[in-house]
Structures are given as structure tokens and as C-alpha cells.
Design a protein around this motif. Structure first.
Motif, PDB file in Angstrom:
ATOM      1  N   GLY A 277       0.813  -1.207   0.000  1.00 51.25           N
ATOM      2  CA  GLY A 277       0.000   0.000   0.000  1.00 51.25           C
ATOM      3  C   GLY A 277       0.845   1.255   0.000  1.00 51.25           C
ATOM      4  O   GLY A 277       0.540   2.231  -0.697  1.00 51.25           O
ATOM      5  N   LEU A 278       1.920   1.252   0.791  1.00 53.99           N
ATOM      6  CA  LEU A 278       2.820   2.402   0.813  1.00 53.99           C
ATOM      7  C   LEU A 278       3.459   2.627  -0.563  1.00 53.99           C
ATOM      8  O   LEU A 278       3.599   3.766  -1.014  1.00 53.99           O
ATOM      9  CB  LEU A 278       3.906   2.191   1.866  1.00 53.99           C
ATOM     10  N   TYR A 279       3.805   1.537  -1.197  1.00 57.63           N
ATOM     11  CA  TYR A 279       4.432   1.649  -2.521  1.00 57.63           C
ATOM     12  C   TYR A 279       3.450   2.259  -3.524  1.00 57.63           C
ATOM     13  O   TYR A 279       3.818   3.129  -4.332  1.00 57.63           O
ATOM     14  CB  TYR A 279       4.885   0.271  -2.991  1.00 57.63           C
ATOM     15  N   ALA A 280       2.188   1.818  -3.448  1.00 50.25           N
ATOM     16  CA  ALA A 280       1.173   2.362  -4.357  1.00 50.25           C
ATOM     17  C   ALA A 280       0.985   3.859  -4.125  1.00 50.25           C
ATOM     18  O   ALA A 280       0.884   4.644  -5.072  1.00 50.25           O
ATOM     19  CB  ALA A 280      -0.149   1.619  -4.168  1.00 50.25           C
ATOM     20  N   HIS A 281       0.960   4.261  -2.867  1.00 49.34           N
ATOM     21  CA  HIS A 281       0.820   5.685  -2.554  1.00 49.34           C
ATOM     22  C   HIS A 281       2.044   6.465  -3.026  1.00 49.34           C
ATOM     23  O   HIS A 281       1.921   7.600  -3.505  1.00 49.34           O
ATOM     24  CB  HIS A 281       0.611   5.876  -1.054  1.00 49.34           C
TER      25      HIS A 281
END
Length: 287
Positions: A277-281
Motif C-alpha cells: 500500500g505504501l508503494y502504491a501511494h
């Protein structure tokens, strides 16, 4: 033989919170019509607008009282005084159910605190109408209403909702809706799905569901689509997206100083938020 019709009013002086049509006059319930005709006072967000509604049904209100965001506390005192005199009062808004992202909640609270009965006369509600056609079957929903008008405050409010699991219901005005949807795409990710419900129950009603990445083009395709009143429903976060505002702030600080992959790895280790999720953000932030 004439059938006896009971009075729509309670036996004690009461405040009736009456839902009115969003646009289609046929959505006013018979009970709402009877209540508005029977009460001593109709408290309305805009008395000129409400007079047209009453006229359409041949209702002659004994008294109209304006209750809007600038005079709600003062109006509440007047309503309580009338209730103390044994009168019945109906509260209506310009469209839909009062006290839901509309004036009236403070008045209702004051009346309840004063010990008087507050009775709902249910009917049209824009949020419920939009949810009923969204087809979102998983989870529940969270009603947000209107976001802050200023861009920075709006994005901050959206950031706090990035990990919300349930569908989120927003109201928005026509002059801000395109900016609001653009901010949603930036904060939630362009792949998140949104339902745009425009002018519900009215002649130019439009309801469309699409990824947030397509919403800007949808508005651009027809200038009329930015007109009217809007309900926006955004799907809740997937498990990999549920990241709170604090984790996103850490990620942002790290991205300012470090390469993307390093920043994501450290943010995950520091906050415990899911790396995917952090990577997507982080990818969305870099666009």
C-alpha cells in the motif's frame, strides 16, 4: 361512510423533522403532506423555496420561520418558546432530510435538551438514494457529507480517510466537484472506484460509476455534468491500501530525502503499514 383519519400530530407539542423531495414532487409522502398542513409553524431553510413546495400541495402554513446556518441558535430559542406554548413545529430543508449536512442539527439538539419530543417523518435522502443504486454489497458505509472548501484542508481530510474500509458518501457543490474528484484521485489512488450521482430524481439525473482516473474525462465530456447537486460514493480501501494519515506523513517525509524503494521500506518498518500500500501511494505521489 367517511373513513376516520387520525391526526398526524402527536398528543404532546413536538418538533417534526420532515423529509421533502429532492426534486420530484411526487416523492413527498402523504404523512409528510398531512404533517405540514397540521402543524402551527413550518421552520424552513429558505422560506421562499419552501413556500413554493407548500403551494404545490395546497398547504397554507399558519407561520413560516427561517432556519439557516446564520440564525440557527436564535431560531431554536423561538421554536422552544412555541413548544412551551403547546404548539407543534415542522422542520424542513430545501431538499431531502433536514439536519444531514444541512441546517437543523443544532435546533434538534436544543429542542431535545429542552425536554421536548422530536419525531422523524422520513422520506427522501440523497445519500440513501445514491447508495441504493451503487451496488456496493461488501461492508457498510461511512457518511462524510461536505468536505472542507479550501483545497489544503480538503486534501488533509481525505488523507485521514485513506484506510477507511467502508464505502464513503460525500456531498459536493457544483463549483467544487471537479476539484474534489481530482483530489480524491490523488489521495485515494486513481484506480479506486467512484459513483457520481448528479441531480438525483430531477430531469437531468445522471448516475455513473467509474475508476477515479476516468472521472475528470467524464466531466470534461459534457460541460453540463458539472452542474447541479452531487452525491459521490467512493469504495472503501482494500487491505493493501489501509494506511493511516500518520504513516502517509512518514512516507512523505522519507520520500523527500530518499529513493522511492528505500523510503517505502523504511516507512513500512517504522509504521507497520503494509509495504504494498505504501508503494502504491508513493507511485501516485510521484505522478
Amino acid at each position: 361512510m367517511n373513513e376516520h383519519i387520525a391526526s398526524p400530530l402527536l398528543s404532546v407539542p413536538s418538533l417534526y423533522v420532515v423529509a421533502t423531495p429532492l426534486g420530484n414532487l411526487r416523492d413527498l409522502s402523504p404523512r409528510a403532506r398531512d404533517t405540514l398542513a397540521a402543524v402551527d409553524v413550518v421552520a424552513a431553510e429558505d422560506t421562499r423555496h419552501s413556500q413554493k413546495l407548500l403551494d404545490a400541495f395546497g398547504i397554507r402554513a399558519r407561520r413560516l420561520l427561517a432556519v439557516h446556518r446564520h440564525n440557527e441558535q436564535q431560531a431554536a430559542g423561538q421554536v422552544i418558546e412555541w413548544l412551551a406554548q403547546g404548539r407543534h413545529v415542522a422542520l424542513i430543508t430545501d431538499a431531502g432530510t433536514p439536519a444531514i449536512s444541512d441546517p437543523g442539527a443544532r435546533l434538534v439538539a436544543r429542542v431535545r435538551e429542552a425536554g421536548y419530543t422530536v419525531s422523524p417523518v422520513p422520506g427522501a435522502c440523497a445519500a440513501a438514494a445514491a447508495l441504493s443504486v451503487a451496488g456496493i454489497v461488501e461492508g457498510g458505509f461511512r457518511f462524510i457529507g461536505f468536505l472542507p472548501a479550501k483545497a489544503a484542508s480538503r486534501r488533509t481530510a481525505l488523507m485521514a480517510l485513506t484506510s477507511e474500509r467502508d464505502a464513503m458518501v460525500f456531498y459536493e457543490a457544483p463549483h467544487r466537484v471537479m476539484m474534489c474528484v481530482a483530489d480524491m484521485a490523488e489521495v485515494f489512488g486513481s484506480g479506486r472506484e467512484i459513483l457520481i450521482a448528479r441531480e438525483l430524481t430531477k430531469l437531468h439525473e445522471e448516475i455513473a460509476m467509474m475508476p477515479l482516473m476516468d472521472a475528470g474525462a467524464w466531466f470534461d465530456a459534457d460541460a453540463n455534468r458539472a452542474r447541479g447537486e452531487f452525491v459521490l460514493i467512493v469504495r472503501g480501501a482494500e487491505a493493501s491500501e489501509r494506511i493511516d494519515a500518520a504513516a502517509l506523513r512518514v512516507l512523505g517525509l522519507l520520500l523527500d530525502e530518499l529513493p522511492l524503494r528505500t523510503a517505502v521500506r523504511l516507512a513500512a518498518e517504522i509504521t507497520g503499514a503494509p509495504r504494498k500500500g505504501l508503494y502504491a501511494h508513493a507511485l501516485e505521489r510521484g505522478r
